[in-house]
Design a protein around this motif. Sequence first.
Motif, PDB file in Angstrom:
ATOM      1  N   MET A  34       0.862  -1.170   0.000  1.00 23.11           N
ATOM      2  CA  MET A  34       0.000   0.000   0.000  1.00 23.11           C
ATOM      3  C   MET A  34       0.900   1.222   0.000  1.00 23.11           C
ATOM      4  SD  MET A  34      -3.168  -0.972   2.556  1.00 23.11           S
ATOM      5  CE  MET A  34      -4.193   0.374   1.928  1.00 23.11           C
ATOM      6  N   GLY A  35       0.369   2.316  -0.497  1.00 21.60           N
ATOM      7  CA  GLY A  35       1.203   3.499  -0.555  1.00 21.60           C
ATOM      8  C   GLY A  35       0.418   4.770  -0.767  1.00 21.60           C
ATOM      9  N   TRP A  36       1.164   5.861  -0.818  1.00 21.34           N
ATOM     10  CA  TRP A  36       0.596   7.184  -1.024  1.00 21.34           C
ATOM     11  C   TRP A  36       1.255   7.855  -2.215  1.00 21.34           C
ATOM     12  CZ3 TRP A  36      -3.588   8.862   1.608  1.00 21.34           C
ATOM     13  CH2 TRP A  36      -3.905   8.195   2.801  1.00 21.34           C
ATOM     14  N   GLY A  54       5.151  -6.833   4.240  1.00 20.04           N
ATOM     15  CA  GLY A  54       6.238  -7.338   5.054  1.00 20.04           C
ATOM     16  C   GLY A  54       6.961  -6.236   5.801  1.00 20.04           C
ATOM     17  N   GLY A  55       6.653  -4.972   5.470  1.00 18.76           N
ATOM     18  CA  GLY A  55       7.213  -3.855   6.205  1.00 18.76           C
ATOM     19  C   GLY A  55       8.294  -3.054   5.511  1.00 18.76           C
ATOM     20  N   SER A  70       3.350   3.870   7.662  1.00 15.83           N
ATOM     21  CA  SER A  70       3.212   2.711   8.530  1.00 15.83           C
ATOM     22  C   SER A  70       1.921   1.985   8.187  1.00 15.83           C
ATOM     23  CB  SER A  70       3.228   3.119  10.007  1.00 15.83           C
ATOM     24  OG  SER A  70       2.164   4.000  10.311  1.00 15.83           O
ATOM     25  N   ARG A  71       1.757   0.797   8.742  1.00 15.87           N
ATOM     26  CA  ARG A  71       0.557   0.034   8.426  1.00 15.87           C
ATOM     27  C   ARG A  71       0.103  -0.820   9.600  1.00 15.87           C
ATOM     28  NH1 ARG A  71       3.579  -3.315   9.958  1.00 15.87           N
ATOM     29  NH2 ARG A  71       4.764  -4.906   8.786  1.00 15.87           N
ATOM     30  N   ASP A  72      -1.171  -1.145   9.594  1.00 12.24           N
ATOM     31  CA  ASP A  72      -1.772  -2.058  10.543  1.00 12.24           C
ATOM     32  C   ASP A  72      -2.372  -3.175   9.701  1.00 12.24           C
ATOM     33  OD1 ASP A  72      -3.370  -3.494  12.310  1.00 12.24           O
ATOM     34  OD2 ASP A  72      -3.956  -1.720  13.440  1.00 12.24           O
ATOM     35  N   ASN A  73      -1.658  -4.273   9.584  1.00 18.63           N
ATOM     36  CA  ASN A  73      -2.091  -5.353   8.710  1.00 18.63           C
ATOM     37  C   ASN A  73      -3.443  -5.940   9.120  1.00 18.63           C
ATOM     38  OD1 ASN A  73       0.291  -4.978   7.353  1.00 18.63           O
ATOM     39  ND2 ASN A  73       1.212  -6.924   7.960  1.00 18.63           N
TER      40      ASN A  73
END
Length: 120
Positions: A34-36, A54-55, A70-73
Amino acid sequence: QVQLVESGGGLVQPGGSLRLSCAASGIIFNIAAMGWYRQAPGKSRELVATITWGGSTNYADSVKGRFTISRDNAKNTVYLQMNSLKSEDTAVYYCNLEIRTGVTSRANYWGQGTQVTVSS
């Protein structure tokens, strides 16, 4: 169905901070990343930051040291913390989702965009 819901955009003074959020729903395939991305009037859309599930992260040179992705899987959600904002950061920010649909195939989805305006 696949849907991306963005939030957090707004007006901020130079040097200020904003935190963008993007939640993906209706996902039944493996999420690759995912991205911006952002797009200013008269300019092409450009990458801001991406993160794999995977980070691993990647940032545009113009935002390194100022933005953090950052992400919250568990929630299929990605965040973009933007600090030390500059007027040049003014743009519509779009959330991007890349899904693996096969061994080598991919599918990309986009959010509706959220306006970020940096001005005094």
